[in-house]
Scaffold this motif. Structure first.
Motif, PDB file in Angstrom:
ATOM      1  N   ARG A 187     -26.707  24.189   9.525  1.00 14.36           N
ATOM      2  CA  ARG A 187     -28.096  24.646   9.427  1.00 14.36           C
ATOM      3  C   ARG A 187     -29.044  23.460   9.344  1.00 14.36           C
ATOM      4  O   ARG A 187     -30.113  23.443   9.967  1.00 14.36           O
ATOM      5  CB  ARG A 187     -28.245  25.536   8.191  1.00 14.36           C
ATOM      6  N   GLU A 188     -28.661  22.447   8.584  1.00 12.00           N
ATOM      7  CA  GLU A 188     -29.495  21.260   8.462  1.00 12.00           C
ATOM      8  C   GLU A 188     -29.571  20.514   9.793  1.00 12.00           C
ATOM      9  O   GLU A 188     -30.638  20.007  10.180  1.00 12.00           O
ATOM     10  CB  GLU A 188     -28.950  20.350   7.365  1.00 12.00           C
ATOM     11  N   ALA A 189     -28.463  20.463  10.523  1.00 12.65           N
ATOM     12  CA  ALA A 189     -28.482  19.807  11.833  1.00 12.65           C
ATOM     13  C   ALA A 189     -29.427  20.530  12.791  1.00 12.65           C
ATOM     14  O   ALA A 189     -30.183  19.891  13.537  1.00 12.65           O
ATOM     15  CB  ALA A 189     -27.069  19.769  12.414  1.00 12.65           C
ATOM     16  N   LEU A 190     -29.411  21.870  12.761  1.00 11.42           N
ATOM     17  CA  LEU A 190     -30.342  22.641  13.586  1.00 11.42           C
ATOM     18  C   LEU A 190     -31.791  22.326  13.213  1.00 11.42           C
ATOM     19  O   LEU A 190     -32.656  22.155  14.088  1.00 11.42           O
ATOM     20  CB  LEU A 190     -30.094  24.135  13.411  1.00 11.42           C
ATOM     21  N   SER A 191     -32.055  22.261  11.912  1.00 10.38           N
ATOM     22  CA  SER A 191     -33.417  21.982  11.452  1.00 10.38           C
ATOM     23  C   SER A 191     -33.875  20.608  11.917  1.00 10.38           C
ATOM     24  O   SER A 191     -35.022  20.444  12.377  1.00 10.38           O
ATOM     25  CB  SER A 191     -33.491  22.070   9.925  1.00 10.38           C
ATOM     26  N   LEU A 192     -33.001  19.619  11.811  1.00 16.19           N
ATOM     27  CA  LEU A 192     -33.363  18.267  12.238  1.00 16.19           C
ATOM     28  C   LEU A 192     -33.638  18.210  13.733  1.00 16.19           C
ATOM     29  O   LEU A 192     -34.610  17.578  14.175  1.00 16.19           O
ATOM     30  CB  LEU A 192     -32.257  17.288  11.863  1.00 16.19           C
ATOM     31  N   ASP A 193     -32.815  18.873  14.514  1.00 17.80           N
ATOM     32  CA  ASP A 193     -33.039  18.901  15.967  1.00 17.80           C
ATOM     33  C   ASP A 193     -34.361  19.583  16.291  1.00 17.80           C
ATOM     34  O   ASP A 193     -35.112  19.143  17.175  1.00 17.80           O
ATOM     35  CB  ASP A 193     -31.894  19.633  16.665  1.00 17.80           C
ATOM     36  N   PHE A 194     -34.645  20.671  15.592  1.00 18.60           N
ATOM     37  CA  PHE A 194     -35.889  21.397  15.831  1.00 18.60           C
ATOM     38  C   PHE A 194     -37.094  20.530  15.481  1.00 18.60           C
ATOM     39  O   PHE A 194     -38.071  20.449  16.249  1.00 18.60           O
ATOM     40  CB  PHE A 194     -35.877  22.687  15.006  1.00 18.60           C
ATOM     41  N   LEU A 195     -37.051  19.888  14.316  1.00 16.80           N
ATOM     42  CA  LEU A 195     -38.171  19.035  13.920  1.00 16.80           C
ATOM     43  C   LEU A 195     -38.342  17.864  14.878  1.00 16.80           C
ATOM     44  O   LEU A 195     -39.473  17.470  15.203  1.00 16.80           O
ATOM     45  CB  LEU A 195     -37.954  18.537  12.491  1.00 16.80           C
ATOM     46  N   ARG A 196     -37.243  17.342  15.356  1.00 15.82           N
ATOM     47  CA  ARG A 196     -37.324  16.242  16.324  1.00 15.82           C
ATOM     48  C   ARG A 196     -38.017  16.712  17.603  1.00 15.82           C
ATOM     49  O   ARG A 196     -38.893  16.029  18.143  1.00 15.82           O
ATOM     50  CB  ARG A 196     -35.909  15.721  16.625  1.00 15.82           C
ATOM     51  N   SER A 197     -37.634  17.903  18.077  1.00 14.87           N
ATOM     52  CA  SER A 197     -38.237  18.417  19.310  1.00 14.87           C
ATOM     53  C   SER A 197     -39.713  18.733  19.131  1.00 14.87           C
ATOM     54  O   SER A 197     -40.485  18.730  20.098  1.00 14.87           O
ATOM     55  CB  SER A 197     -37.492  19.668  19.769  1.00 14.87           C
ATOM     56  N   ALA A 198     -40.121  19.005  17.884  1.00 11.77           N
ATOM     57  CA  ALA A 198     -41.525  19.300  17.606  1.00 11.77           C
ATOM     58  C   ALA A 198     -42.323  18.036  17.290  1.00 11.77           C
ATOM     59  O   ALA A 198     -43.517  18.127  16.972  1.00 11.77           O
ATOM     60  CB  ALA A 198     -41.624  20.272  16.427  1.00 11.77           C
ATOM     61  N   LEU A 214     -41.714  15.991  14.788  1.00 12.50           N
ATOM     62  CA  LEU A 214     -41.868  15.907  13.338  1.00 12.50           C
ATOM     63  C   LEU A 214     -40.640  15.317  12.654  1.00 12.50           C
ATOM     64  O   LEU A 214     -40.401  15.553  11.472  1.00 12.50           O
ATOM     65  CB  LEU A 214     -42.159  17.301  12.768  1.00 12.50           C
ATOM     66  N   ALA A 215     -39.869  14.532  13.393  1.00 11.23           N
ATOM     67  CA  ALA A 215     -38.634  13.982  12.833  1.00 11.23           C
ATOM     68  C   ALA A 215     -38.890  13.091  11.625  1.00 11.23           C
ATOM     69  O   ALA A 215     -38.048  12.994  10.722  1.00 11.23           O
ATOM     70  CB  ALA A 215     -37.881  13.209  13.911  1.00 11.23           C
ATOM     71  N   GLU A 216     -40.051  12.447  11.584  1.00 13.09           N
ATOM     72  CA  GLU A 216     -40.340  11.509  10.498  1.00 13.09           C
ATOM     73  C   GLU A 216     -41.101  12.156   9.349  1.00 13.09           C
ATOM     74  O   GLU A 216     -41.421  11.489   8.360  1.00 13.09           O
ATOM     75  CB  GLU A 216     -41.157  10.329  11.043  1.00 13.09           C
TER      76      GLU A 216
END
Length: 362
Positions: free
Chosen positions: A4-15, A17-19
């Motif tokens: 779930r955390e990996a999905l969230s990180l990928d999603f934030l990166r695509s938006a 918002l990774a940082e």
């Protein structure tokens, strides 16, 4: 790292918002969670995380009552099962009416993730506890409902994540909510026991109220409209000054539903004087409404909702080991007992007198 955390990180990166700095917010009684995101510029957003697999299926509009019971609680009650596409579609409708729902910044509906506008922490309940005057806030909340109720109510809502049906809060859903009382109160209070005859009578005494609720289901109901789901937005006035959140379970319902949720709140006291003021304001804004008929439905559906909430709180305490909800139960009993004095509720009041000892509910 969890999947779930990996999905969230990928999603934030695509938006983009990774940082962003992530700060979890306290949870509620749902399977949904939120994080506040702070960007490098200092701006804030909200990450909404609702895994679709965490809950049973939402209701298919074609399902019969029997099929709904077979598919689980979300289908019975016509809850959205936390689907992100429901939130996005309801938000789009609210915004189309000039009401304040969060902007959707990014969305991944299949994985149950969205980044939305951050309305801040000025929940009505918080700002009132800090000294803000109640009546202007409640007047604004009523004005938002009047706008919503005066608008056409679509059967299908359209949003950036797809369409979502606006289903009716019908007799099956209303009675299912009431039945939580007879199912869960005995698990919390072992001295209570409702046999098959008592349960059959329980459903019979509520039948006129659930029928009236379904027949009067003419407007979109937020469904969880209370002081912890409404946010004061500075710089806006009237209905637009009310920030709306947690509306993904919206249904087509009787227009009294959100009013009694607001004015007979489970979590905070609303004085009879403020309730009267707010209702007077609502009827002034909607002069075409038959007040007497409306208030009869208001009392019946409020009583049903309070029985439902008592069942939910009993479940949260007995099954989910969340004892904090016990503190809210006396308030709900008080609201329920007051409503049961209204004309037309004699049969429900009689059932309570016969089956629930006075020391439990008085």
């Amino acid at each position: 790292m969890s999947d779930r955390e990996a999905l969230s990180l990928d999603f934030l990166r695509s938006a983009g918002l990774a940082e962003a700095v992530r700060a979890p917010l306290p949870g509620d009684a749902s399977t949904r969670r939120y994080e506040r995101l702070t960007t490098a510029s200092g701006a804030t957003l909200m990450l909404m995380d609702q895994a679709p697999a965490a809950e049973s299926q939402p209701c298919d509009p074609s399902w019969t009552p029997e099929q709904r019971h077979a598919h689980g609680w979300n289908a019975v009650a016509r809850l959205s099962a936390g689907r992100i596409e429901a939130f996005v579609a309801v938000a789009a409708h609210l915004k189309s009416l000039g009401l304040s729902a969060p902007e959707i910044v990014a969305v991944d509906a299949p994985n149950g993730l969205a980044v939305i506008e951050d309305f801040g922490d000025a929940l009505f309940a918080n700002v009132i506890s800090e000294g803000a005057e109640e009546s202007p806030l409640y007047r604004a909340a009523v004005e938002a409902l009047a706008v919503l109720h005066a608008a056409p109510t679509p059967d299908i809502l359209t949003g950036a994540a797809g369409d979502w049906p606006l289903l009716t809060y019908d007799q099956t859903a209303l009675q299912g909510g009431a039945d939580l009382f007879v199912e869960w109160l005995p698990k919390l209070i072992p001295s209570l026991a409702f046999n098959d005859d008592a349960v059959a009578e329980w459903r019979a005494v509520w039948a006129p109220i659930t029928a009236a609720g379904e027949a009067g289901a003419t407007v979109m109901a937020h469904r969880d409209y209370h002081a912890e789901n409404l946010i004061r937005l500075d710089g806006k006035t009237g209905a637009a000054s009310v920030g709306l959140i947690d509306f993904q379970d919206a249904v087509k319902a009787h227009p009294s539903w959100d009013l009694h949720s607001l004015l007979q709140d489970a979590r905070r006291d609303v004085s009879p004087e403020l309730e009267d003021l707010a209702l007077d304001h609502y009827f002034a804004l909607r002069p075409e409404i038959d007040r007497e008929a409306f208030m009869a439905a208001y009392a019946g559906l409020a009583a049903l909702n309070e029985a439902r909430i008592l069942g939910i709180f009993a479940r949260l305490i007995a099954r989910d080991a969340k004892p904090k909800y016990a503190a809210f139960m006396p308030r709900m009993w008080a609201h329920l007992n007051a409503n049961l004095k209204a004309p037309g509720l004699e049969a429900v009041a009689g059932w309570m007198d016969r089956h629930v000892p006075e020391d439990v509910h008085r």
